[in-house]
Scaffold this active site. Structure first.
Site, PDB file in Angstrom:
ATOM      1  N   CYS A 110       0.840  -1.193   0.000  1.00  0.00           N
ATOM      2  CA  CYS A 110       0.000   0.000   0.000  1.00  0.00           C
ATOM      3  C   CYS A 110       0.878   1.248   0.000  1.00  0.00           C
ATOM      4  O   CYS A 110       1.884   1.309   0.718  1.00  0.00           O
ATOM      5  CB  CYS A 110      -0.908   0.014   1.226  1.00  0.00           C
ATOM      6  SG  CYS A 110      -2.023   1.434   1.293  1.00  0.00           S
ATOM      7  N   HIS A 153      -9.256  -2.972  -3.224  1.00  0.00           N
ATOM      8  CA  HIS A 153      -8.262  -2.381  -2.315  1.00  0.00           C
ATOM      9  C   HIS A 153      -8.575  -0.896  -2.094  1.00  0.00           C
ATOM     10  O   HIS A 153      -8.531  -0.405  -0.961  1.00  0.00           O
ATOM     11  CB  HIS A 153      -6.852  -2.552  -2.913  1.00  0.00           C
ATOM     12  CG  HIS A 153      -5.745  -1.928  -2.112  1.00  0.00           C
ATOM     13  ND1 HIS A 153      -4.824  -2.657  -1.405  1.00  0.00           N
ATOM     14  CD2 HIS A 153      -5.417  -0.620  -1.919  1.00  0.00           C
ATOM     15  CE1 HIS A 153      -3.974  -1.831  -0.794  1.00  0.00           C
ATOM     16  NE2 HIS A 153      -4.313  -0.589  -1.102  1.00  0.00           N
ATOM     17  N   GLU A 154      -8.922  -0.192  -3.186  1.00  0.00           N
ATOM     18  CA  GLU A 154      -9.196   1.255  -3.066  1.00  0.00           C
ATOM     19  C   GLU A 154     -10.523   1.537  -2.366  1.00  0.00           C
ATOM     20  O   GLU A 154     -10.599   2.451  -1.545  1.00  0.00           O
ATOM     21  CB  GLU A 154      -9.181   1.928  -4.450  1.00  0.00           C
ATOM     22  CG  GLU A 154      -7.907   1.725  -5.281  1.00  0.00           C
ATOM     23  CD  GLU A 154      -6.625   1.967  -4.526  1.00  0.00           C
ATOM     24  OE1 GLU A 154      -5.608   1.351  -4.890  1.00  0.00           O
ATOM     25  OE2 GLU A 154      -6.621   2.751  -3.546  1.00  0.00           O
ATOM     26  N   HIS A 157     -10.191   1.408   1.249  1.00  0.00           N
ATOM     27  CA  HIS A 157      -9.643   2.645   1.824  1.00  0.00           C
ATOM     28  C   HIS A 157     -10.769   3.625   2.148  1.00  0.00           C
ATOM     29  O   HIS A 157     -10.706   4.349   3.129  1.00  0.00           O
ATOM     30  CB  HIS A 157      -8.648   3.332   0.868  1.00  0.00           C
ATOM     31  CG  HIS A 157      -7.238   2.823   0.958  1.00  0.00           C
ATOM     32  ND1 HIS A 157      -6.519   2.770   2.138  1.00  0.00           N
ATOM     33  CD2 HIS A 157      -6.408   2.352   0.011  1.00  0.00           C
ATOM     34  CE1 HIS A 157      -5.307   2.284   1.901  1.00  0.00           C
ATOM     35  NE2 HIS A 157      -5.210   2.023   0.618  1.00  0.00           N
TER      36      HIS A 157
HETATM   37  C1  LIG Z   1       1.819  -0.240  -3.018  1.00  0.00           C
HETATM   38  C2  LIG Z   1       2.318  -0.679  -4.390  1.00  0.00           C
HETATM   39  C3  LIG Z   1       3.229  -1.859  -4.256  1.00  0.00           C
HETATM   40  C4  LIG Z   1       3.063   0.477  -5.028  1.00  0.00           C
HETATM   41  C5  LIG Z   1       1.122  -1.109  -5.250  1.00  0.00           C
HETATM   42  N1  LIG Z   1       1.574  -1.419  -6.592  1.00  0.00           N
HETATM   43  C6  LIG Z   1       1.341  -2.609  -7.164  1.00  0.00           C
HETATM   44  O1  LIG Z   1       0.779  -3.524  -6.587  1.00  0.00           O
HETATM   45  N2  LIG Z   1       1.820  -2.698  -8.437  1.00  0.00           N
HETATM   46  C7  LIG Z   1       1.716  -3.764  -9.290  1.00  0.00           C
HETATM   47  C8  LIG Z   1       1.217  -5.001  -8.884  1.00  0.00           C
HETATM   48  C9  LIG Z   1       1.160  -6.032  -9.821  1.00  0.00           C
HETATM   49  F1  LIG Z   1       0.664  -7.208  -9.450  1.00  0.00           F
HETATM   50  C10 LIG Z   1       1.576  -5.835 -11.110  1.00  0.00           C
HETATM   51  C11 LIG Z   1       2.065  -4.594 -11.481  1.00  0.00           C
HETATM   52  F2  LIG Z   1       2.460  -4.402 -12.709  1.00  0.00           F
HETATM   53  C12 LIG Z   1       2.145  -3.562 -10.580  1.00  0.00           C
HETATM   54  C13 LIG Z   1       0.049  -0.025  -5.355  1.00  0.00           C
HETATM   55  O2  LIG Z   1       0.228   0.913  -6.132  1.00  0.00           O
HETATM   56  N3  LIG Z   1      -1.076  -0.158  -4.600  1.00  0.00           N
HETATM   57  C14 LIG Z   1      -2.013   0.958  -4.638  1.00  0.00           C
HETATM   58  C15 LIG Z   1      -2.433   1.441  -3.257  1.00  0.00           C
HETATM   59  O3  LIG Z   1      -1.725   1.359  -2.265  1.00  0.00           O
HETATM   60  N4  LIG Z   1      -3.637   1.963  -3.241  1.00  0.00           N
HETATM   61  O4  LIG Z   1      -4.171   2.448  -2.093  1.00  0.00           O
HETATM   62  C16 LIG Z   1      -1.433  -1.336  -3.815  1.00  0.00           C
HETATM   63  C17 LIG Z   1      -2.001  -2.449  -4.724  1.00  0.00           C
HETATM   64  C18 LIG Z   1      -2.223  -3.732  -3.894  1.00  0.00           C
HETATM   65  C19 LIG Z   1      -3.413  -4.413  -4.491  1.00  0.00           C
HETATM   66  C20 LIG Z   1      -4.073  -3.458  -5.429  1.00  0.00           C
HETATM   67  C21 LIG Z   1      -3.363  -2.140  -5.331  1.00  0.00           C
HETATM   68 ZN   LIG Z   2      -3.538   1.263  -0.437  1.00  0.00          ZN
END
Ligand SMILES: CC(C)(C)[C@H](NC(=O)Nc1cc(F)cc(F)c1)C(=O)N(CC(=O)NO)CC1CCCC1
Ligand SMILES: [Zn+2]
Length: 183
Positions: A110, A153-154, A157
């Protein structure tokens, strides 16, 4: 331009609050939601991410930038840099979902959580949501796979739920019966 300093980190009260419905889609709300999408787009651009030290994100919910509003942005490019998912959703609501569950095999992280927390986070494999877009139109979205996981996930939040709340305390790395890993 939103950067990492604008992202609220756990533990912060706003991350544990149920966010308020957006009653009026005014200019400020639209520009805030656009800046959330812009953060995600910038964070997936190598030069910009490097220049501003942005953590590459695929989704962002308003409480994560300190806004008590039920809105979120999802922006996912593929490895060729083509846009795969690009959504700015206001007052999203899960209307129905599959019984079948899925999970990211490497667990979740996250943008608001700096440390790595191990364990599987089980999500519904498919969801049907409704939301309002910035032009005030109602949208119905059927999502599966990665998009379904990011949306859940969002939306969590917006309800004050963090991904690690959903990790089994006793068997964190055990997939639930019938759950299939995200391919
Ligand atoms: C926290 C972070 C690790 C940066 C996460 N990125 C992510 O999961 N990237 C990813 C995953 C893959 F499976 C393939 C790929 F190509 C890129 C993310 O942006 N989030 C968003 C966030 O914290 N929103 O509040 C967390 C993700 C975990 C599950 C969905 C969103
Ligand atoms: Zn998050």
């Amino acid at each position: 331009l939103l950067t990492m300093k604008d992202i609220v980190r756990d533990p912060a009260p706003i991350l544990r609050k149920k966010a308020a419905e957006v009653s009026e889609i005014d200019e400020e709300t639209i520009s805030q939601l656009k800046s959330m999408r812009e953060y995600l787009k910038n964070s997936q651009n190598e030069e910009i991410a490097e220049k501003y030290k942005l953590r590459s994100g695929v989704g962002l919910a308003a409480p994560q930038i300190g806004l008590d509003k039920r809105m979120l942005a999802v922006y996912i490019e593929n490895t060729e840099g083509e846009v795969e998912y690009d959504y700015m959703l206001i007052n999203p609501k899960v209307k129905s979902h599959s019984v079948a569950e899925t999970y990211m095999p490497s667990g979740e992280g996250c943008l608001s959580v700096d440390e790595n927390i191990e364990g599987l986070v089980h999500r519904y494999k498919r969801i049907r949501i409704t939301a309002t877009t910035i032009d005030g139109k109602q949208l119905e979205l059927k999502a599966k796979g990665m998009l379904a996981v990011v949306l859940q996930h969002e939306i969590d939040h917006l309800d004050g739920i963090m991904f690690y709340d959903r990790i089994d305390k006793d068997f964190p790395n055990d997939p639930k019966i019938g759950a299939e890993p995200l391919e």
